[in-house]
Scaffold this motif. Structure first.
Motif, PDB file in Angstrom:
ATOM      1  N   LEU A 114     -51.170  -9.322 -30.178  1.00 56.07           N
ATOM      2  CA  LEU A 114     -51.664 -10.690 -30.241  1.00 56.07           C
ATOM      3  C   LEU A 114     -52.248 -11.026 -31.603  1.00 56.07           C
ATOM      4  CD1 LEU A 114     -53.072 -10.906 -26.647  1.00 56.07           C
ATOM      5  CD2 LEU A 114     -50.929 -11.766 -27.536  1.00 56.07           C
ATOM      6  N   THR A 115     -52.868 -10.060 -32.259  1.00 57.66           N
ATOM      7  CA  THR A 115     -53.341 -10.321 -33.621  1.00 57.66           C
ATOM      8  C   THR A 115     -52.157 -10.619 -34.534  1.00 57.66           C
ATOM      9  OG1 THR A 115     -55.267  -8.899 -33.318  1.00 57.66           O
ATOM     10  CG2 THR A 115     -54.608  -9.382 -35.582  1.00 57.66           C
ATOM     11  N   THR A 116     -51.104  -9.826 -34.397  1.00 58.44           N
ATOM     12  CA  THR A 116     -49.898 -10.057 -35.201  1.00 58.44           C
ATOM     13  C   THR A 116     -49.269 -11.397 -34.860  1.00 58.44           C
ATOM     14  OG1 THR A 116     -49.489  -7.673 -35.268  1.00 58.44           O
ATOM     15  CG2 THR A 116     -47.648  -9.124 -35.823  1.00 58.44           C
ATOM     16  N   PHE A 117     -49.164 -11.699 -33.585  1.00 54.05           N
ATOM     17  CA  PHE A 117     -48.569 -12.959 -33.143  1.00 54.05           C
ATOM     18  C   PHE A 117     -49.332 -14.149 -33.715  1.00 54.05           C
ATOM     19  CE2 PHE A 117     -48.648 -16.303 -29.736  1.00 54.05           C
ATOM     20  CZ  PHE A 117     -47.354 -16.767 -29.934  1.00 54.05           C
ATOM     21  N   ARG A 118     -50.655 -14.124 -33.580  1.00 49.56           N
ATOM     22  CA  ARG A 118     -51.444 -15.249 -34.076  1.00 49.56           C
ATOM     23  C   ARG A 118     -51.362 -15.372 -35.599  1.00 49.56           C
ATOM     24  NH1 ARG A 118     -56.021 -13.484 -29.780  1.00 49.56           N
ATOM     25  NH2 ARG A 118     -55.430 -14.905 -28.083  1.00 49.56           N
ATOM     26  N   HIS A 119     -51.325 -14.235 -36.268  1.00 51.05           N
ATOM     27  CA  HIS A 119     -51.206 -14.250 -37.719  1.00 51.05           C
ATOM     28  C   HIS A 119     -49.887 -14.898 -38.149  1.00 51.05           C
ATOM     29  CE1 HIS A 119     -50.978 -12.894 -41.881  1.00 51.05           C
ATOM     30  NE2 HIS A 119     -49.835 -12.289 -41.600  1.00 51.05           N
ATOM     31  N   LEU A 120     -48.800 -14.515 -37.503  1.00 56.48           N
ATOM     32  CA  LEU A 120     -47.493 -15.047 -37.876  1.00 56.48           C
ATOM     33  C   LEU A 120     -47.366 -16.519 -37.503  1.00 56.48           C
ATOM     34  CD1 LEU A 120     -45.173 -12.048 -36.907  1.00 56.48           C
ATOM     35  CD2 LEU A 120     -45.981 -12.712 -39.177  1.00 56.48           C
ATOM     36  N   VAL A 121     -47.923 -16.924 -36.367  1.00 56.88           N
ATOM     37  CA  VAL A 121     -47.899 -18.342 -35.988  1.00 56.88           C
ATOM     38  C   VAL A 121     -48.677 -19.166 -37.001  1.00 56.88           C
ATOM     39  CG1 VAL A 121     -48.694 -20.013 -34.289  1.00 56.88           C
ATOM     40  CG2 VAL A 121     -47.503 -17.958 -33.536  1.00 56.88           C
ATOM     41  N   ALA A 122     -49.856 -18.683 -37.391  1.00 54.29           N
ATOM     42  CA  ALA A 122     -50.667 -19.396 -38.377  1.00 54.29           C
ATOM     43  C   ALA A 122     -49.941 -19.520 -39.711  1.00 54.29           C
ATOM     44  CB  ALA A 122     -52.006 -18.685 -38.576  1.00 54.29           C
ATOM     45  N   ALA A 123     -49.089 -18.525 -40.014  1.00 54.04           N
ATOM     46  CA  ALA A 123     -48.325 -18.558 -41.262  1.00 54.04           C
ATOM     47  C   ALA A 123     -47.066 -19.408 -41.133  1.00 54.04           C
ATOM     48  CB  ALA A 123     -47.946 -17.141 -41.681  1.00 54.04           C
ATOM     49  N   GLY A 124     -46.835 -19.959 -39.958  1.00 53.33           N
ATOM     50  CA  GLY A 124     -45.681 -20.818 -39.762  1.00 53.33           C
ATOM     51  C   GLY A 124     -44.431 -20.110 -39.313  1.00 53.33           C
TER      52      GLY A 124
END
Length: 974
Positions: free
Chosen positions: A624-634
């Motif tokens: 989930l940390t990775t998922f949120r990071h990638l979503v925030a990066a677009g």
């Protein structure tokens, strides 16, 4: 500004069920039960008029109604077009103090709605969707809100995603109603709305209605109302024959268009539409032609400049618009933009121009727009690309398309970006070298376009474009670029169900190509790594040698990216004692590289290894940390490589249900591949069932199987989720039948996966065996599944001191198996299950085991005090989660056994606060407002308010300050 029938909305006739459904939706939303209604039908059938009447009638009293419209021409060129419109409408009518309250921290929304106000610095596009949701919630705090989005068959992809996000996030107490209209007769094969409708229609609190044509009696009533006459004679029959029960055409015919009947239905209806246009003066007719070629609402002053550039009188524009509006053809919004009252008129009026005349108007628009600063920057590029293209200016259209694509990408408008890139691809052969140089090589443009299609959820189109790019490549093209085009194709095909589950042969061909064209390159390493993954999936242990080769080759290249790929995939092969170390190293290297796709793959590999050793909390954190990071990066669709749906399943298991809801909401609002969409629906189904919404759970399961039929593949979490949901729904026989079917595949994957299936099967068998008439069948079915599990590996084997999950599963299996057999001495087994589940953080299972412990103690005539304590604990834990079925079961047992449940856990005890409540409590202690907390955690202000209320109640505190004091005293803020 409403599109719709010529007459007033009150001229609607019939439609009683539809009126009642809309009124019910408005009533529910006003009462804090959010609803969404999808209204469909053919063009002119009265969808918009019906909605307009409902939202201005008695049922909508006290509601704030905001409208957004989707446009056919260049509809995909402006991200969030209808959303920006409804926000602008609200801004125009809001008091300054209310605007300040609602828009605090939402300055980034000025990128899609300039009326919000100026924004400072570079807009963070990743926050647009949650910010819009937060703003809508804040508006609804002042009173119920209705969001109407008209003609969503033309909606831009970003707006569809945002609408899905709003609907997927519906929560109790939210005073919101979303209404969308669309023409279902215009959804051709492959239209993006098909998938959107299939997903959204199966979300809770969503209803659909289709408007059919009016019957003869309704047409007669409508004609009588319009003409204010009782005796209309044969006119009704004539109008009914001509309009075929279409309300819009009926109204036009009544208003005079009947003088121009056509030979056939379609021709006659076009004549009807043109009748009112022909009756305008020459200046009015010309103005409407210009407006139709504009493709969307056009500012009045832009029209004035356009008329002046053509040698006309700009002062004639306003009178001409007034004349057209009086004829029911156009309308002018408060913001000073003109458009047609009904989109059909725009289509027909545009058709009155010859190809040469259209080209001339497009060129005139270009001249006006290039000398004008009236349009917002994000729209200006897309308009100029459209009009340059229409004018035949290929080089300029190509350059402006690339610029518009860049601007769409900046606000995560992937669907809009790909539309512009598609235009550029189509123009490639028509433009000169200088223009082409803006895009790089042809393969570079095709690569970007296919990536954009994948990010926009147009998965099949992305595959076709990538394959087309490969076919178009010249032999002398860059071999590395050629490999980059090919590398993701296999996983894309698998995700869309086009290839076999493993894709081994396809990946072997890619490796052979890499060996021939770019041996020893980082791309060669990545091709080998992906082959290792495919081979490991099907237990082809040639993967071991390929993994070793990939690691050695990666080290020779000196490429950090190549080494990350090689180590990530080697973690899926023996020897297993180094697998976790490989996965951890790969994950660290992937973060150094910063490639979203690699980061997602590495996160999933690390999560797999952590799951094997029972470190489930860390699995959640990694995914989930990775998922949120990638979503925030677009990188939303690259983020899917981090398997967020699997992460949500772990969150659900660990009782982190608020986080589960947030992840599911984001996933359900995007167009996912079939594989990821199916797993997401599986998690949503289990979540719905465990919170007590069985109907929603079954609906999610149905959609999951539409996306991906059952196949019983090894490691298929969807199968596990379905079986678990069926067990929770007490469909015990079906759950056990499916478990027996899946067990061989699970055993071939890992014994640990098989053990998880055993736990679910034992629970289903325990429920079935509680009825003496079903006990023999339950025992037989469970014994069969246990036998399929096999004796080769010990069941529920603990992998080390950090592994708390497998002992808990073993305890649950033992207790439920004894329950299945009808054993009369199971309290100790359930007591062990409660303890081990609590230690493992398996909160829902802890509540269920505690409930079963209470039942066992009562049945065995043990201590009633102990039984009451177990039942109270079960209710407290279940209530904290929101597990309504367990709460109901506990209360029913307590009522039958005359056990009092008034001794819940003491306020402020660690088990009484959920993880999300503790997170919010920490922010409350810092003095944050609900709005600030919502922005920080990407949840709505309403959700924060509900959490704060729960926290105050659990801490027995009267205020936020007192809650902070109590929490510090009890050590809850450490």
């Amino acid at each position: 500004m409403h599109n719709g029938s010529v007459g007033a909305a009150g001229l609607q006739v019939g439609r009683r069920p539809e009126r009642e459904e809309l009124a019910s939706a408005l009533h529910d939303s006003a009462a804090g039960r959010p609803r969404a209604v999808l209204v469909s039908g053919e063009a002119g059938i009265g969808k918009t008029s019906l909605v307009a009447e409902a939202t201005s009638g008695p049922a909508a009293t006290g509601h704030q109604v905001l409208w957004g419209h989707c446009m056919r021409f260049a509809a995909d060129s402006s991200p969030y077009l209808p959303i920006g419109q409804l926000l602008a409408q609200w801004c125009r009518g809001a008091e300054p103090s209310e605007k300040a309250r609602v828009l605090t921290g939402a300055e980034h929304l000025a990128t899609i709605a300039p009326a919000v106000g100026a924004t400072t610095g570079q807009a963070d596009a990743s926050r647009i969707v949650p910010l819009v949701a937060a703003v809508v919630d804040r508006i609804a705090e002042a009173g119920p809100v209705v969001l109407v989005v008209d003609d969503v068959q033309w909606a831009d992809g970003s707006s569809l995603d945002l609408l899905a996000y709003l609907v997927a996030g519906f929560g109790e107490g939210q005073r919101l109603c979303v209404v969308a209209t669309y023409r279902d007769t215009e959804l051709g094969e492959g239209h993006r709305l098909h998938g959107w409708l299939a997903d959204v229609a199966r979300l809770p609190s969503v209803s659909t209605m289709r408007l059919e044509r009016l019957g003869l009696a309704d047409v007669e009533e409508l004609v009588i109302r319009l003409r204010s006459e009782v005796a209309v004679g044969p006119l009704v029959d004539r109008i009914f024959d001509e309009a075929r029960g279409n309300p819009y055409y009926t109204e036009l015919l009544v208003h005079g268009a009947a003088d121009h009947p056509g030979g056939g239905q379609v021709e006659g209806l076009q004549q009807v539409l043109l009748g009112s246009w022909h009756r305008l003066g020459p200046e009015g007719r010309e103005l409407l032609q210009l407006l139709a070629i504009g493709g969307r609402p056009v500012a009045v002053d832009v029209l004035e400049r356009l008329v002046a550039a053509r040698g006309g009188d700009p002062d004639s524009v306003s009178p001409s618009l007034a004349e057209a509006t009086a004829s029911g053809l156009t309308t002018v919004a408060t913001g000073g933009e003109a458009w047609f009252h009904h989109p059909l008129v725009a289509e027909v009026v545009a058709g009155t121009l010859t190809t040469e005349a259209r080209t001339r108007v497009h060129r005139e628009y270009v001249e006006v727009l290039e000398s004008s600063a009236d349009l917002a920057t994000a729209s200006r590029a897309s308009h100029l690309a459209l009009h340059h293209h229409g004018a035949g200016d290929h080089d300029d259209a190509f350059v402006w398309s690339l610029r518009a694509a860049d601007e769409a990408a900046a606000v995560r408008g992937y669907a809009e970006e790909l539309e512009h890139l598609h235009r550029a691809c189509g123009l490639w052969e028509e433009v000169g070298e200088e223009a082409r140089g803006r895009a790089g090589r042809r393969a570079d443009l095709w690569l970007r376009a296919s990536n954009s299609e994948w990010s926009a959820g147009e998965h099949l189109l992305a595959i076709r474009l990538r394959e087309d790019a490969i076919l178009r490549q010249d032999e002398g093209d860059d071999p590395v670029l050629a490999m980059r085009l090919r590398l993701p194709l296999s996983e894309w095909r698998i995700g869309c169900g086009l290839d076999a589950r493993d894709g081994v042969e396809d990946r072997r061909r890619v490796v052979e190509l890499a060996e021939a064209r770019c041996p020893g390159s980082p791309e060669h390493v990545q091709a080998l790594a992906l082959l290792v993954h495919a081979e490991a999936w099907v237990q082809d242990w040639g993967a071991v040698q390929h993994a070793a080769t990939a690691v050695k080759m990666a080290r020779r290249t000196g490429s950090t990216e190549a080494l990350a790929w090689a180590l990530a995939m080697r973690s899926e092969t023996p020897p297993w004692d180094r697998a976790l170390e490989d996965a951890t190293r790969a994950f660290d290297l992937a973060h150094q590289v910063g490639d979203p796709r690699l980061t997602g793959w590495a996160a999933t590999r690390l999560a797999n290894r952590l799951g094997v050793v029972g470190r489930d909390e860390e699995v959640c954190d990694v995914l989930l940390t990775t998922f949120r990071h990638l979503v925030a990066a677009g990188s939303v669709h690259d983020a899917m490589h981090a398997s967020p749906a699997y992460g949500a399943a772990y969150l659900l298991e660990l009782g982190r249900w608020e986080e589960t809801r947030e992840v599911l909401r984001l996933l359900l609002s995007h167009r996912l591949s079939a594989a990821m969409g199916a797993v997401t629906r599986g998690v949503a189904a289990l979540m719905a069932v465990r919170t007590g919404d069985a109907a929603a759970g079954r609906s999610h399961l149905t959609r999951a199987r539409e996306l991906r039929p059952r196949h019983g593949a090894a490691g298929d979490i969807l199968e596990l989720l379905e079986i678990e949901a069926l067990a929770d729904l007490r469909d015990s026989r079906e759950a056990l039948t499916l478990a027996a079917r899946l067990m061989p595949a699970q055993v071939s994957a890992t014994p640990m996966d098989a053990d998880e299936l055993l736990v679910i099967a034992a629970r289903a068998a325990g429920d079935l065996g509680e009825d003496p008439r079903g006990r023999a069948e339950a025992i037989s079915l469970l014994d069969e599944i246990v036998e399929l599990r096999g004796p080769d590996h010990p069941g529920f084997e603990c992998t080390g001191p950090e592994d708390l999950v497998h002992p808990a599963r073993g305890a649950l299996f033992a207790a439920d198996r004894a329950r299945c057999h009808g054993d009369t001495d199971t309290a100790d087994l359930w007591r062990t299950a409660v303890t081990t589940c609590a230690e493992a953080g398996m909160v829902w299972h802890e509540a269920l085991a505690s409930y079963q412990l209470g039942r066992a103690l009562l049945a065995e005539r043990g201590s009633r005090a102990d039984a009451a304590s177990a039942l109270r604990h079960a209710k407290d834990v279940a209530a904290g989660l929101g597990a309504a079925p367990i709460v109901r079961d506990v209360e029913e047992v307590a009522r039958q056994a005359h056990v009092l449940l008034d001794g819940a856990s003491p306020p402020g005890s660690p088990t009484s606060l959920t993880p999300r409540e503790r997170e919010i409590l920490a922010l409350v202690a810092e003095g944050r407002t609900n709005g600030q907390i919502g922005t920080e955690l990407f949840i709505s202000t309403k959700t924060v308010s509900v959490h704060v209320s729960h926290i105050l109640a659990k801490l027995d505190a009267a205020s936020r300050t007192e809650a902070t004091t109590v929490a510090r005293r009890r050590g809850l803020l450490e």
